[in-house]
Design an enzyme around this catalytic site. Structure first.
Site, PDB file in Angstrom:
ATOM      1  N   LYS A 110      39.857 -26.062 -48.808  1.00 33.96           N
ATOM      2  CA  LYS A 110      38.679 -26.819 -48.341  1.00 33.96           C
ATOM      3  C   LYS A 110      38.659 -28.121 -49.139  1.00 33.96           C
ATOM      4  O   LYS A 110      38.975 -28.123 -50.337  1.00 33.96           O
ATOM      5  CB  LYS A 110      37.398 -26.026 -48.620  1.00 33.96           C
ATOM      6  CG  LYS A 110      36.104 -26.815 -48.422  1.00 33.96           C
ATOM      7  CD  LYS A 110      35.912 -27.251 -46.972  1.00 33.96           C
ATOM      8  CE  LYS A 110      34.748 -28.250 -46.830  1.00 33.96           C
ATOM      9  NZ  LYS A 110      34.653 -28.769 -45.431  1.00 33.96           N
ATOM     10  N   SER A 139      28.959 -29.499 -38.633  1.00 36.04           N
ATOM     11  CA  SER A 139      28.492 -30.551 -39.528  1.00 36.04           C
ATOM     12  C   SER A 139      28.245 -29.896 -40.886  1.00 36.04           C
ATOM     13  O   SER A 139      27.110 -29.778 -41.348  1.00 36.04           O
ATOM     14  CB  SER A 139      27.222 -31.205 -38.989  1.00 36.04           C
ATOM     15  OG  SER A 139      26.846 -32.260 -39.860  1.00 36.04           O
ATOM     16  N   CYS A 150      36.045 -37.389 -43.254  1.00 36.84           N
ATOM     17  CA  CYS A 150      34.943 -36.445 -43.098  1.00 36.84           C
ATOM     18  C   CYS A 150      33.818 -37.139 -42.316  1.00 36.84           C
ATOM     19  O   CYS A 150      33.318 -38.184 -42.746  1.00 36.84           O
ATOM     20  CB  CYS A 150      34.400 -35.981 -44.452  1.00 36.84           C
ATOM     21  SG  CYS A 150      33.008 -34.846 -44.224  1.00 36.84           S
ATOM     22  N   ASN A 196      41.585 -35.197 -37.680  1.00 42.30           N
ATOM     23  CA  ASN A 196      40.374 -34.486 -38.064  1.00 42.30           C
ATOM     24  C   ASN A 196      39.541 -34.288 -36.801  1.00 42.30           C
ATOM     25  O   ASN A 196      39.909 -34.736 -35.704  1.00 42.30           O
ATOM     26  CB  ASN A 196      39.620 -35.325 -39.114  1.00 42.30           C
ATOM     27  CG  ASN A 196      38.772 -34.479 -40.037  1.00 42.30           C
ATOM     28  OD1 ASN A 196      38.090 -33.565 -39.610  1.00 42.30           O
ATOM     29  ND2 ASN A 196      38.828 -34.777 -41.322  1.00 42.30           N
ATOM     30  N   GLY A 240      44.795 -30.078 -34.266  1.00 46.08           N
ATOM     31  CA  GLY A 240      43.828 -30.323 -33.194  1.00 46.08           C
ATOM     32  C   GLY A 240      44.226 -29.676 -31.884  1.00 46.08           C
ATOM     33  O   GLY A 240      45.224 -30.046 -31.282  1.00 46.08           O
ATOM     34  N   GLY A 246      42.751 -24.924 -36.832  1.00 46.38           N
ATOM     35  CA  GLY A 246      41.368 -24.912 -37.332  1.00 46.38           C
ATOM     36  C   GLY A 246      40.506 -23.964 -36.508  1.00 46.38           C
ATOM     37  O   GLY A 246      40.360 -22.781 -36.816  1.00 46.38           O
TER      38      GLY A 246
HETATM   39  O1  LIG Z   1      31.563 -31.261 -42.631  1.00 46.63           O
HETATM   40  C1  LIG Z   1      32.627 -31.055 -43.260  1.00 46.63           C
HETATM   41  O2  LIG Z   1      32.697 -30.512 -44.384  1.00 46.63           O
HETATM   42  C2  LIG Z   1      33.857 -31.539 -42.583  1.00 46.63           C
HETATM   43  N1  LIG Z   1      33.955 -31.286 -41.244  1.00 46.63           N
HETATM   44  C3  LIG Z   1      34.998 -31.767 -40.493  1.00 46.63           C
HETATM   45  O3  LIG Z   1      35.087 -31.533 -39.274  1.00 46.63           O
HETATM   46  N2  LIG Z   1      35.970 -32.496 -41.091  1.00 46.63           N
HETATM   47  C4  LIG Z   1      35.932 -32.779 -42.417  1.00 46.63           C
HETATM   48  O4  LIG Z   1      36.848 -33.464 -42.914  1.00 46.63           O
HETATM   49  C5  LIG Z   1      34.830 -32.272 -43.195  1.00 46.63           C
HETATM   50  I1  LIG Z   1      34.788 -32.650 -45.218  1.00 46.63           I
END
Ligand SMILES: O=C(O)c1[nH]c(=O)[nH]c(=O)c1I
Length: 309
Positions: A44, A69, A130, A193, A247, A269
């Site tokens: 993480k 989120s 993020c 991401n 993805g 993911g």
């Molecule tokens: O909300 C999050 O912790 C998060 N959620 C995401 O979908 N991608 C990211 O890089 C992160 I850091």
């Protein structure tokens, strides 16, 4: 037929692993991936101090994917570094990925200097994407800031480093981003991401609490965008910068397509969140079956070989 791969000159006996954020929050979750068919794991994303993250509900699965989120909840940099150093003793031959980002540029440098000075000898994935820290933009959408940050980082950071990117949606942005990344000795870029700030509605209500329901989208929704980002950067980046594809991977077919677009490693993911670690063995065997049918003995034989009309 082997699905083995190499990233930053480290060998992995499988090119399939988790995406940061899923099943990688603590030692128990990471050990599940360690002992699965996955080639390796990424932690993480860690920040300097532990973080609670956003109020719940902050993650929701849908038929076609997921929205989250989370808000960067993590146990703090030292927790993950300690675990990674422990694994050097128990699994000396294996290489792992350490995802991190600072809540400020200064924090990012503090984190990376700590990695540089530590005995960690795996691969660092700097998260520039993020989408869920209120008030914090996705760094990699600001190419000037990104270039400055990478310039400063590479003045002191000498270990293997890659960056986790948000999806781009404009060919000129691919050109501009690639022009920046090509200036640096990056080991890889990880595309993509979650697609930032989507909304999922049930009846008349959003499904997650933070940010009035806005969150990062993953799963089937994002595969076309993920494949395009993998291929766009594969076409544009110098060969020394590899691509990790993330993805929309639900099956061996999806993994095959990411590799066809140029990915040297693929990350799972949403599917991992829904299915658990059995997804790794299932997707690996599905990918092997496709390779055998096509007569490919290694992923090198078809990597990046997407055909045009
Ligand atoms: O909300 C999050 O912790 C998060 N959620 C995401 O979908 N991608 C990211 O890089 C992160 I850091």
């Amino acid at each position: 037929t082997s699905t083995k791969t190499k990233i930053a000159n480290f060998e992995f006996d499988n090119c399939i692993m988790n995406a940061a954020g899923v099943l990688c929050y603590d030692k128990d979750e990471l050990a599940k991936i360690l002992n699965s068919a996955a080639g390796t794991f990424v932690t993480k994303t860690a920040t300097l101090e532990p973080r609670e993250g956003n109020p719940e509900p902050r993650y929701h699965d849908t038929r076609l994917g997921s929205i989250n989120s989370m808000g960067l909840p993590n146990l703090g940099f030292d927790y993950y570094l300690d675990y990674l150093l422990e694994l050097k003793k128990t699994h000396p031959k294996r290489t792992f990925f350490f995802s991190l980002v600072g809540m400020s540029q200064n924090d990012t440098h503090t984190l990376l200097r700590k990695v540089q000075e530590s005995n960690f000898d795996g691969i660092t994935e700097l998260n520039l994407s993020c989408p869920n820290v209120p008030g914090k933009p996705q760094i990699a959408y600001d190419l000037e800031t990104t270039e400055k940050l990478l310039t400063d980082i590479f003045s002191y950071f000498k270990k293997p480093l890659g960056i986790k990117l948000p999806p781009y949606f404009d060919l000129v942005h691919f050109d501009q981003a690639a022009a920046v990344f090509n200036k640096f000795p990056l080991s890889f870029v990880n595309c993509v991401n979650s697609i930032g700030n989507g909304i999922i509605i049930e009846d008349e209500k959003v499904v997650i609490k933070p940010k009035n329901g806005f969150g990062g989208i993953g799963g089937e929704y994002v595969k076309p965008t993920a494949l395009a980002n993998v291929h766009a950067f594969y076409q544009r980046l110098k060969p020394s910068i590899q691509i990790i594809g993330t993805g929309g991977i639900l099956s061996g077919r999806d993994a095959f397509e990411h590799i066809l677009c140029g990915a040297s490693m693929v990350q799972i993911g949403t599917t991992l969140h829904k299915e658990g670690v059995s997804a790794f063995s299932r997707i690996t065997s599905e990918l092997k079956e496709i390779m055998e049918k096509k007569g490919y003995k290694s992923i090198e034989e078809f990597k990046g070989k997407l055909k045009y009309l």
